[in-house]
Scaffold this active site. Structure first.
Site: not given
Ligand code: NAD
Ligand code: TYD
Length: 351
Positions: A89, A104, A134-136, A160, A162, A198, A258, A290
């Site tokens: 993620s 994955t 995700t919105d990405e 995004s 993938s 994050k 940010n 980035r």
């Molecule tokens: P995360 O990285 O915190 O958790 C991912 C989990 O998946 C982990 O527990 C990991 O062990 C497990 N995993 C990874 N590869 C695996 C595999 N091959 N088999 C089984 N388990 C596996 O992610 P998250 O932030 O909780 O995101 C969850 C979902 O929501 C993802 O699909 C992500 O794309 C989506 N999403 C996340 C956000 C966000 O802001 N975090 C926003 C929108 C959508």
């Molecule tokens: P992130 O939490 O990685 O989420 P995403 O890239 O999926 O949106 O990053 C959020 C925003 O913060 C993104 O614009 C990248 C920026 N960022 C930083 O400026 N510094 C950092 O150390 C990280 C991890 C992210």
């Protein structure tokens, strides 16, 4: 009365998956909930300590790419639904290791779709394959406009791309095999149990430890932030009331640059840590941008609001305050995941 589901949640030990698993295990004691998670660096069973002994909950360590494991779980638990959260993620990791994301997010999702299709092929009624996305996938916005469900896909990072690919496969299985799918695309989440790679948990961790707060580029990129519990409430709503074959955008109309977000975090943490106003913001450090950094994400969640009545419950400042309080009172969790101790523990425990 609705149907009594047996649900496979993938990635339930991750950030969003753990909140979702907790919600479903406690709100629906009549459901069987199986959490399949490979426990990568991002998966942490400590996220689920409070529900691990519930009688309707089972944890299985395993990879979504393992077809024979999936088949045996389908045979044993006769799943009526899947909520697929497992994924790689983090965008920055996808820039250094895109193949892990293909494995994955793309291959793993197709494997899961294939096993579900085979198992359900004679009776698709009341089945749900719910894909969390995700919105990405929609790419990057300029200073105006919002992503709707009709926005054309334009992924620009390996992460995004993938996720977009997995969304396409989910839709393809619906159109080709009539697999009963639902998809939701959510904006950036924040809240407890967020892995400190994050932006928000990384900055909370670094402020506590007086370490630099790395801001990519000029800090002008914009993200639309939603409290994780509001996201999983939306998933609950879509799972039970959303239409098969439909996509729903989830977001809270909560856009922050940010730099503005990190300044708000510094302000709140100075107060909570008893530091003089302005102390933490001195930790802000501008670093190299980035690669391919998307400028702005912003979700239009009108469809979800109008059709299913979902609304976010928290204002951002309040959600951020709750999140900081959680990290301050869970320093053991934070220390464990940052020290890598918990990964050694899993190696010892599961091999
Ligand atoms: P995360 O990285 O915190 O958790 C991912 C989990 O998946 C982990 O527990 C990991 O062990 C497990 N995993 C990874 N590869 C695996 C595999 N091959 N088999 C089984 N388990 C596996 O992610 P998250 O932030 O909780 O995101 C969850 C979902 O929501 C993802 O699909 C992500 O794309 C989506 N999403 C996340 C956000 C966000 O802001 N975090 C926003 C929108 C959508
Ligand atoms: P992130 O939490 O990685 O989420 P995403 O890239 O999926 O949106 O990053 C959020 C925003 O913060 C993104 O614009 C990248 C920026 N960022 C930083 O400026 N510094 C950092 O150390 C990280 C991890 C992210």
């Amino acid at each position: 009365m609705g149907i009594t589901h047996s649900i496979l949640i993938t990635g339930g030990a991750g950030f969003i998956g753990s909140h979702l698993t907790r919600l479903f295990v406690t709100k629906y004691p009549e459901y069987t909930i199986v959490n399949l998670d490979e426990l990568t660096y991002a998966g942490n069973l400590e996220n689920l300590n409070d529900i691990e002994n519930h009688s309707n909950y089972t944890f299985v360590k395993g990879d979504i790419n393992d077809a024979s494991l999936l088949k045996s779980l389908f045979d044993k638990f006769q799943f009526t639904a899947i909520i697929h959260c497992a994924a790689e993620s983090h965008v920055d990791r996808s820039i250094t290791d895109p193949l892990a994301f293909v494995k994955t997010n793309v291959l793993g999702t197709v494997n899961l779709l294939h096993v579900a299709k085979e198992h359900w092929k004679n009776d698709l009624e009341h089945k749900i394959f719910y894909h969390i996305s995700t919105d990405e996938v929609y790419g990057s916005l300029g200073s105006e406009g919002f992503f709707t469900e009709e926005t054309a896909y334009d992924p620009r990072s390996p992460y995004s791309a993938s996720k977009a690919s997995s969304d396409h496969f989910v839709r393809a299985f619906h159109h080709t095999y009539k697999l009963p799918v639902k998809i939701s695309n959510c904006s950036n989440n924040y809240g407890p149990f967020h892995f400190p790679e994050k932006l928000i948990p990384l900055c909370i961790h670094n402020i506590i430890n007086n370490k630099p707060l790395p801001i990519y580029g000029k800090g002008e990129n914009i993200r639309d932030w939603l409290f994780v519990e509001d996201h999983v409430r939306a998933i609950d709503t879509i799972f039970h009331h959303g239409k098969i074959g439909e996509t729903y955008n989830i977001g809270g109309h909560n856009e922050w640059t940010n730099i503005a977000l990190v300044l708000e975090l510094c302000k709140q943490m100075d107060i909570k840590l008893g530091r003089a106003a302005g102390t933490s913001e001195q930790l802000i450090t501008y670093v190299k941008d980035r690669a391919g950094h998307d400028l702005r994400y912003a979700i239009d969640a009108t469809k979800l609001k109008n059709e299913l009545g979902w609304m976010p419950s928290l204002q951002f400042e309040e959600g951020l305050s709750k999140t900081i309080d959680w990290y301050l009172s869970n320093s053991d969790w934070l220390n464990n995941v940052t020290s890598g101790e918990y990964q050694q523990y899993y190696k010892g425990m599961y091999g």
